[in-house]
Design a protein around this motif. Structure first.
Motif, short mmCIF file in Angstrom:
data_model
loop_
_atom_site.label_atom_id
_atom_site.label_comp_id
_atom_site.label_asym_id
_atom_site.label_seq_id
_atom_site.Cartn_x
_atom_site.Cartn_y
_atom_site.Cartn_z
N VAL A 144 7.70 8.81 4.79
CA VAL A 144 6.43 8.16 4.48
C VAL A 144 6.46 7.76 3.01
N ASN A 145 6.18 6.48 2.76
CA ASN A 145 6.11 5.98 1.39
C ASN A 145 4.68 5.59 1.09
N ILE A 146 4.16 6.09 -0.02
CA ILE A 146 2.80 5.75 -0.45
C ILE A 146 2.92 5.06 -1.80
N ASN A 147 2.44 3.84 -1.85
CA ASN A 147 2.47 3.06 -3.09
C ASN A 147 1.07 2.99 -3.67
N LEU A 148 0.92 3.48 -4.88
CA LEU A 148 -0.37 3.47 -5.55
C LEU A 148 -0.36 2.42 -6.65
N PRO A 149 -1.47 1.75 -6.84
CA PRO A 149 -1.53 0.78 -7.94
C PRO A 149 -1.55 1.51 -9.27
N SER A 150 -1.20 0.79 -10.30
CA SER A 150 -1.23 1.40 -11.63
C SER A 150 -2.67 1.64 -12.06
#
Length: 54
Positions: A31-37
């Motif tokens: 599972v990959n979770i990409n969070l904004p800066s």
């Protein structure tokens, strides 16, 4: 099916290619979770301070 649990278990295992004692293929889950800066305080204030229009 009428209550024959053993037959149902066998049918499910056969249908889904389950083999007792063998490792499952493709069982690793990633599972990959990409969070904004982070936002600057000014950008956050612009986002939160919204006045409704009439």
């Amino acid at each position: 099916m009428d209550g024959n649990v053993t037959a149902v278990i066998f049918a499910l295992k056969a249908r889904h290619s389950y083999r007792t004692g063998e490792p499952l293929e493709g069982s690793a889950v990633q599972v990959n979770i990409n969070l904004p800066s982070a936002m600057t305080p000014e950008d956050y204030r612009k986002l939160v301070d919204v006045t409704p229009t009439k």
